[in-house]
Motif scaffolding. Sequence first.
Motif, PDB file in Angstrom:
ATOM      1  N   ALA A   1       0.820  -1.216   0.000  1.00 24.43           N
ATOM      2  CA  ALA A   1       0.000   0.000   0.000  1.00 24.43           C
ATOM      3  C   ALA A   1       0.852   1.264   0.000  1.00 24.43           C
ATOM      4  O   ALA A   1       0.598   2.201  -0.757  1.00 24.43           O
ATOM      5  N   LEU A   2       1.859   1.279   0.855  1.00 23.07           N
ATOM      6  CA  LEU A   2       2.713   2.462   0.942  1.00 23.07           C
ATOM      7  C   LEU A   2       3.548   2.627  -0.326  1.00 23.07           C
ATOM      8  O   LEU A   2       3.760   3.743  -0.800  1.00 23.07           O
ATOM      9  N   ASP A   3       4.008   1.500  -0.883  1.00 22.31           N
ATOM     10  CA  ASP A   3       4.786   1.566  -2.120  1.00 22.31           C
ATOM     11  C   ASP A   3       3.948   2.139  -3.258  1.00 22.31           C
ATOM     12  O   ASP A   3       4.425   2.938  -4.064  1.00 22.31           O
ATOM     13  N   LYS A   4       2.687   1.740  -3.318  1.00 18.35           N
ATOM     14  CA  LYS A   4       1.788   2.272  -4.351  1.00 18.35           C
ATOM     15  C   LYS A   4       1.614   3.777  -4.184  1.00 18.35           C
ATOM     16  O   LYS A   4       1.595   4.525  -5.163  1.00 18.35           O
TER      17      LYS A   4
ATOM     18  N   GLU B   1      -0.090  11.567  -7.794  1.00 17.53           N
ATOM     19  CA  GLU B   1      -1.215  12.238  -7.146  1.00 17.53           C
ATOM     20  C   GLU B   1      -0.999  12.354  -5.639  1.00 17.53           C
ATOM     21  O   GLU B   1      -1.436  13.313  -5.004  1.00 17.53           O
ATOM     22  N   THR B   2      -0.287  11.385  -5.070  1.00 20.73           N
ATOM     23  CA  THR B   2       0.040  11.425  -3.645  1.00 20.73           C
ATOM     24  C   THR B   2       0.783  12.715  -3.312  1.00 20.73           C
ATOM     25  O   THR B   2       0.418  13.448  -2.390  1.00 20.73           O
ATOM     26  N   TYR B   3       1.827  12.985  -4.078  1.00 22.09           N
ATOM     27  CA  TYR B   3       2.668  14.152  -3.802  1.00 22.09           C
ATOM     28  C   TYR B   3       1.944  15.457  -4.124  1.00 22.09           C
ATOM     29  O   TYR B   3       2.107  16.454  -3.404  1.00 22.09           O
ATOM     30  N   ARG B   4       1.147  15.438  -5.188  1.00 18.90           N
ATOM     31  CA  ARG B   4       0.394  16.638  -5.536  1.00 18.90           C
ATOM     32  C   ARG B   4      -0.575  17.008  -4.421  1.00 18.90           C
ATOM     33  O   ARG B   4      -0.656  18.169  -3.998  1.00 18.90           O
ATOM     34  N   LEU B   5      -1.306  16.018  -3.915  1.00 21.96           N
ATOM     35  CA  LEU B   5      -2.269  16.262  -2.848  1.00 21.96           C
ATOM     36  C   LEU B   5      -1.574  16.737  -1.572  1.00 21.96           C
ATOM     37  O   LEU B   5      -1.980  17.732  -0.960  1.00 21.96           O
ATOM     38  N   LEU B   6      -0.513  16.040  -1.191  1.00 21.89           N
ATOM     39  CA  LEU B   6       0.165  16.376   0.059  1.00 21.89           C
ATOM     40  C   LEU B   6       0.807  17.757   0.000  1.00 21.89           C
ATOM     41  O   LEU B   6       0.777  18.514   0.972  1.00 21.89           O
ATOM     42  N   GLU B   7       1.389  18.103  -1.156  1.00 22.48           N
ATOM     43  CA  GLU B   7       1.977  19.441  -1.309  1.00 22.48           C
ATOM     44  C   GLU B   7       0.889  20.508  -1.250  1.00 22.48           C
ATOM     45  O   GLU B   7       1.071  21.550  -0.614  1.00 22.48           O
ATOM     46  N   GLU B   8      -0.234  20.243  -1.865  1.00 21.25           N
ATOM     47  CA  GLU B   8      -1.341  21.197  -1.868  1.00 21.25           C
ATOM     48  C   GLU B   8      -1.836  21.478  -0.451  1.00 21.25           C
ATOM     49  O   GLU B   8      -2.097  22.612  -0.074  1.00 21.25           O
ATOM     50  N   VAL B   9      -1.932  20.402   0.345  1.00 21.09           N
ATOM     51  CA  VAL B   9      -2.405  20.558   1.724  1.00 21.09           C
ATOM     52  C   VAL B   9      -1.333  21.192   2.609  1.00 21.09           C
ATOM     53  O   VAL B   9      -1.596  22.149   3.338  1.00 21.09           O
ATOM     54  N   LEU B  10      -0.110  20.667   2.546  1.00 19.44           N
ATOM     55  CA  LEU B  10       0.952  21.186   3.408  1.00 19.44           C
ATOM     56  C   LEU B  10       1.207  22.666   3.154  1.00 19.44           C
ATOM     57  O   LEU B  10       1.372  23.446   4.106  1.00 19.44           O
ATOM     58  N   LEU B  11       1.229  23.064   1.897  1.00 18.87           N
ATOM     59  CA  LEU B  11       1.517  24.453   1.553  1.00 18.87           C
ATOM     60  C   LEU B  11       0.268  25.331   1.560  1.00 18.87           C
ATOM     61  O   LEU B  11       0.342  26.522   1.259  1.00 18.87           O
ATOM     62  N   ASN B  12      -0.876  24.732   1.887  1.00 19.93           N
ATOM     63  CA  ASN B  12      -2.141  25.469   1.994  1.00 19.93           C
ATOM     64  C   ASN B  12      -2.379  26.321   0.743  1.00 19.93           C
ATOM     65  O   ASN B  12      -2.652  27.521   0.824  1.00 19.93           O
ATOM     66  N   LYS B  13      -2.264  25.678  -0.413  1.00 18.37           N
ATOM     67  CA  LYS B  13      -2.370  26.416  -1.672  1.00 18.37           C
ATOM     68  C   LYS B  13      -3.758  27.004  -1.899  1.00 18.37           C
ATOM     69  O   LYS B  13      -3.904  27.999  -2.593  1.00 18.37           O
ATOM     70  N   SER B  14      -4.767  26.378  -1.278  1.00 14.31           N
ATOM     71  CA  SER B  14      -6.126  26.899  -1.444  1.00 14.31           C
ATOM     72  C   SER B  14      -6.422  28.034  -0.476  1.00 14.31           C
ATOM     73  O   SER B  14      -7.381  28.777  -0.644  1.00 14.31           O
ATOM     74  N   GLY B  15      -5.594  28.166   0.565  1.00 17.78           N
ATOM     75  CA  GLY B  15      -5.843  29.179   1.591  1.00 17.78           C
ATOM     76  C   GLY B  15      -6.969  28.806   2.538  1.00 17.78           C
ATOM     77  O   GLY B  15      -7.383  29.620   3.366  1.00 17.78           O
ATOM     78  N   LYS B  16      -7.441  27.576   2.455  1.00 17.74           N
ATOM     79  CA  LYS B  16      -8.581  27.160   3.274  1.00 17.74           C
ATOM     80  C   LYS B  16      -8.266  25.949   4.150  1.00 17.74           C
ATOM     81  O   LYS B  16      -9.154  25.364   4.761  1.00 17.74           O
ATOM     82  N   VAL B  17      -7.002  25.547   4.209  1.00 14.90           N
ATOM     83  CA  VAL B  17      -6.612  24.339   4.944  1.00 14.90           C
ATOM     84  C   VAL B  17      -6.388  24.661   6.420  1.00 14.90           C
ATOM     85  O   VAL B  17      -5.745  25.659   6.761  1.00 14.90           O
ATOM     86  N   GLN B  18      -6.901  23.812   7.296  1.00 11.64           N
ATOM     87  CA  GLN B  18      -6.695  23.969   8.737  1.00 11.64           C
ATOM     88  C   GLN B  18      -5.276  23.514   9.104  1.00 11.64           C
ATOM     89  O   GLN B  18      -4.714  22.616   8.463  1.00 11.64           O
ATOM     90  N   LEU B  19      -4.722  24.120  10.141  1.00 12.75           N
ATOM     91  CA  LEU B  19      -3.358  23.788  10.560  1.00 12.75           C
ATOM     92  C   LEU B  19      -3.216  22.304  10.875  1.00 12.75           C
ATOM     93  O   LEU B  19      -2.216  21.674  10.526  1.00 12.75           O
ATOM     94  N   HIS B  20      -4.222  21.717  11.533  1.00 11.14           N
ATOM     95  CA  HIS B  20      -4.090  20.305  11.896  1.00 11.14           C
ATOM     96  C   HIS B  20      -4.053  19.410  10.648  1.00 11.14           C
ATOM     97  O   HIS B  20      -3.446  18.338  10.666  1.00 11.14           O
ATOM     98  N   ASP B  21      -4.680  19.843   9.548  1.00 12.93           N
ATOM     99  CA  ASP B  21      -4.595  19.067   8.308  1.00 12.93           C
ATOM    100  C   ASP B  21      -3.207  19.205   7.669  1.00 12.93           C
ATOM    101  O   ASP B  21      -2.705  18.253   7.050  1.00 12.93           O
ATOM    102  N   GLN B  22      -2.598  20.378   7.827  1.00 18.09           N
ATOM    103  CA  GLN B  22      -1.216  20.526   7.360  1.00 18.09           C
ATOM    104  C   GLN B  22      -0.298  19.568   8.132  1.00 18.09           C
ATOM    105  O   GLN B  22       0.611  18.966   7.562  1.00 18.09           O
ATOM    106  N   PHE B  23      -0.564  19.425   9.430  1.00 19.17           N
ATOM    107  CA  PHE B  23       0.222  18.497  10.243  1.00 19.17           C
ATOM    108  C   PHE B  23       0.038  17.063   9.753  1.00 19.17           C
ATOM    109  O   PHE B  23       0.990  16.286   9.668  1.00 19.17           O
ATOM    110  N   ARG B  24      -1.191  16.709   9.426  1.00 19.54           N
ATOM    111  CA  ARG B  24      -1.449  15.347   8.946  1.00 19.54           C
ATOM    112  C   ARG B  24      -0.719  15.102   7.621  1.00 19.54           C
ATOM    113  O   ARG B  24      -0.156  14.022   7.394  1.00 19.54           O
TER     114      ARG B  24
END
Length: 322
Positions: A17-20, A26-49
């Motif tokens: 599962a982790l290898d996939k 898409e994994t990296y695109r999603l995680l970068e989008e959330v971590l960098l709060n590109k939408s401006g609407k992400v909660q801090l705890h989701d950035q932590f996740r």
Amino acid sequence: MSNLQHLAIPEPESPSALDKARENPETYRLLEEVLLNKSGKVQLHDQFRALFTLKCLGNEKSIDIIAKGFCDPSALLRHELAYVLGQMGNPYALPELTKILETKEEDPMVRHEAAEAMGAISDTAALGILESYLSDPEKAVAETCELAIAKIKYDQEKRAQSARSQSAYTSVDPAPPSDEDSIEKLKEIYLNPKQHLFERYRAMFALRNIGTTEAVLALAEGFKDESALFRHEIAFVYGQMQHPDSVPALVKVLTDASEAPMVRHEAAEALGSIATPEVLPILQSFKEDNVQVVADSCNVALDMYEYENSDQFQYTILPKSD
């Protein structure tokens, strides 16, 4: 540093599962989008996740995304980025951590975490830069550099870990636990300001590994120490232990407005990790604290509390695989 450490992804039910996830762009695109709060609407705890998901993926792609996060306005998140880079243990992260340590305008809490991360990676290439900051005007930064240097040298001399060093905790600690078994003797070292800080940390982590109520109460006495760095490490250790007997001491630290923010923030996260019912109203009452890093930590801790009291399998946001 963070007690979200123990919430990172456990081994997946399917080893593939982790290898996939690693192979899926898409994994990296999603995680970068959330971590960098590109939408401006992400909660801090989701950035932590997102951050701890990247940690679990554990490759240089993840490190590159994490490094981009140092432009975030939250000092709490930036300090967490540095912590995670250290826990990943890859020397590839050293240039970014060096840059953070060298940035005098950066929050001291973040610079301290960068130095500690360099010690966690434990590559001798970091010794020169760490030594150049031993006299840093920020005491927590200077003390952390001292610890990191001692740890790297210790690791070089003693690669064969003693049985005592193996514990239930998966974090890379700023110092290896002492081989001493006596709580009284450990307490003597731990509370003695004349002892080298590295040896006091070794005693601290040995007390953590013993894990009894007596050890918990011995650790609490260290909150009287004059070093904010030392006090913040106690709170971190309490969060790892998740021992309910540490709650009164942590509440006292969090509610003390005169305490250093780096200590209060760590106490808040520890309370979120312990997640017993009495900590909930305390965290709620400080989630709008005047000190931003404390308020942010309480909000993240409330998310940790919710996780600990839920049936969620993992503290991550991996994309669902087909």
